[in-house]
Design a protein around this motif. Structure first.
Motif, PDB file in Angstrom:
ATOM      1  N   THR A  48      -2.259  -7.887   4.344  1.00  0.00           N
ATOM      2  CA  THR A  48      -3.491  -8.009   5.120  1.00  0.00           C
ATOM      3  C   THR A  48      -3.916  -9.474   5.119  1.00  0.00           C
ATOM      4  O   THR A  48      -3.418 -10.279   4.304  1.00  0.00           O
ATOM      5  N   ALA A  49      -4.863  -9.827   5.990  1.00  0.00           N
ATOM      6  CA  ALA A  49      -5.339 -11.210   6.060  1.00  0.00           C
ATOM      7  C   ALA A  49      -5.889 -11.658   4.706  1.00  0.00           C
ATOM      8  O   ALA A  49      -5.605 -12.769   4.238  1.00  0.00           O
ATOM      9  N   ALA A  83      -5.096 -14.758  -0.458  1.00  0.00           N
ATOM     10  CA  ALA A  83      -5.035 -14.724  -1.929  1.00  0.00           C
ATOM     11  C   ALA A  83      -3.652 -15.184  -2.397  1.00  0.00           C
ATOM     12  O   ALA A  83      -3.522 -15.956  -3.354  1.00  0.00           O
ATOM     13  N   LEU A  84      -2.616 -14.716  -1.693  1.00  0.00           N
ATOM     14  CA  LEU A  84      -1.255 -15.138  -2.033  1.00  0.00           C
ATOM     15  C   LEU A  84      -1.098 -16.651  -1.863  1.00  0.00           C
ATOM     16  O   LEU A  84      -0.518 -17.343  -2.704  1.00  0.00           O
ATOM     17  N   ALA A  85      -1.659 -17.170  -0.765  1.00  0.00           N
ATOM     18  CA  ALA A  85      -1.553 -18.604  -0.491  1.00  0.00           C
ATOM     19  C   ALA A  85      -2.206 -19.414  -1.617  1.00  0.00           C
ATOM     20  O   ALA A  85      -1.628 -20.393  -2.108  1.00  0.00           O
ATOM     21  N   GLU A 114      -2.913 -19.285   9.297  1.00  0.00           N
ATOM     22  CA  GLU A 114      -4.019 -19.496   8.351  1.00  0.00           C
ATOM     23  C   GLU A 114      -3.458 -19.891   6.993  1.00  0.00           C
ATOM     24  O   GLU A 114      -3.968 -20.777   6.319  1.00  0.00           O
ATOM     25  N   VAL A 115      -2.391 -19.205   6.603  1.00  0.00           N
ATOM     26  CA  VAL A 115      -1.740 -19.506   5.322  1.00  0.00           C
ATOM     27  C   VAL A 115      -1.140 -20.911   5.372  1.00  0.00           C
ATOM     28  O   VAL A 115      -1.338 -21.725   4.465  1.00  0.00           O
ATOM     29  N   ILE A 132      -0.021 -31.622  13.486  1.00  0.00           N
ATOM     30  CA  ILE A 132       0.733 -30.512  14.083  1.00  0.00           C
ATOM     31  C   ILE A 132      -0.179 -29.629  14.930  1.00  0.00           C
ATOM     32  O   ILE A 132       0.188 -29.180  16.015  1.00  0.00           O
ATOM     33  N   ARG A 133      -1.395 -29.420  14.444  1.00  0.00           N
ATOM     34  CA  ARG A 133      -2.346 -28.559  15.135  1.00  0.00           C
ATOM     35  C   ARG A 133      -2.639 -29.045  16.556  1.00  0.00           C
ATOM     36  O   ARG A 133      -2.892 -28.252  17.458  1.00  0.00           O
TER      37      ARG A 133
END
Ligand SMILES: Nc1ncnc2c1ncn2[C@@H]1O[C@H](COP(=O)(O)OP(=O)(O)OP(=O)(O)O)[C@@H](O)[C@H]1O
Length: 194
Positions: A122-123, A128-130, A152-153, A178-179
């Protein structure tokens, strides 16, 4: 200047008539988290496969902290400190990411190639993982190449981003560069760049 943590020159790989990599150069600065992004089929997983030794390249060379590892297989590369994860595969999904780094990966690596670690999350879980990944990479001094479609990550934790399109380097730079890179927005980011 110290040697790049991981350095690739002219990497090529063909699947029959399909050129999945067309002479890709890559340098990872020691300790950085570098994002690898691009459209489906751009060659990101193929690049991870060739860097990790899982798939033979049809040209080019790879160095790990200056050591030429081009001729080594995956186990020898892992032994030298280069580890990878697999796309859509969490070997022990119930374990926290730190424990996975230590156990699944057989001791802390010096360079870690992560293929879509946030796929299927999930988002909230992805962010949280990131954050956990960034903490761990900093705490252990691990250099990370992160293949990820979740922008987002990528924009949250990557210091630098490399963009592939059709097996070739399209752009590289900071997240800010890059964005707003017109070619990257056209080829991949679209409205995600806003
Ligand atoms: N085993 C294979 N056999 C034949 N062609 C393949 C194979 N694996 C990849 N390809 C082709 O190589 C090219 C690069 O694929 P690759 O999976 O590396 O892209 P990717 O950027 O990781 O894509 P995605 O974001 O969808 O995971 C594509 O044209 C793909 O169809």
């Amino acid at each position: 200047m110290s040697a790049p943590a991981l350095s690739a020159r002219g990497l090529a790989r063909h699947y029959g008539g399909v050129a999945a990599l067309r002479g890709v150069d890559l340098d990872l600065v020691p300790g950085e988290i570098c994002g690898l992004i691009g459209p489906n089929g751009a060659g990101k997983s193929t690049l991870v496969d060739v860097l990790s030794g899982r798939a033979p390249g049809s040209g080019g060379s790879v160095r790990l902290f200056g050591q030429d590892i081009t001729g080594l297989g995956p186990a020898a590369r892992r032994h030298a400190g280069l580890a990878r994860s697999f796309q859509r595969t969490s070997i022990f999904p119930a374990l926290p990411v730190g424990a996975q780094l230590d156990l699944a990966l057989v001791g802390p690596p010096r360079v870690l190639l992560l293929d879509e670690p946030a796929a299927g999350l999930t988002a909230e879980e992805s962010l949280a993982l990131a954050d956990r990944l960034r903490e761990l990479a900093r705490a252990r001094g691990v250099t990370v190449l992160l293949v990820e479609h979740d922008m987002e990550v990528v924009f949250r934790i990557c210091e630098r981003i490399t963009v592939l399109e059709l097996g070739a380097l399209l752009a590289e730079g900071t997240p800010q560069e890059i964005r707003r890179h017109p070619e990257v927005v056209r080829a991949y980011l679209g409205s995600a760049a806003a």
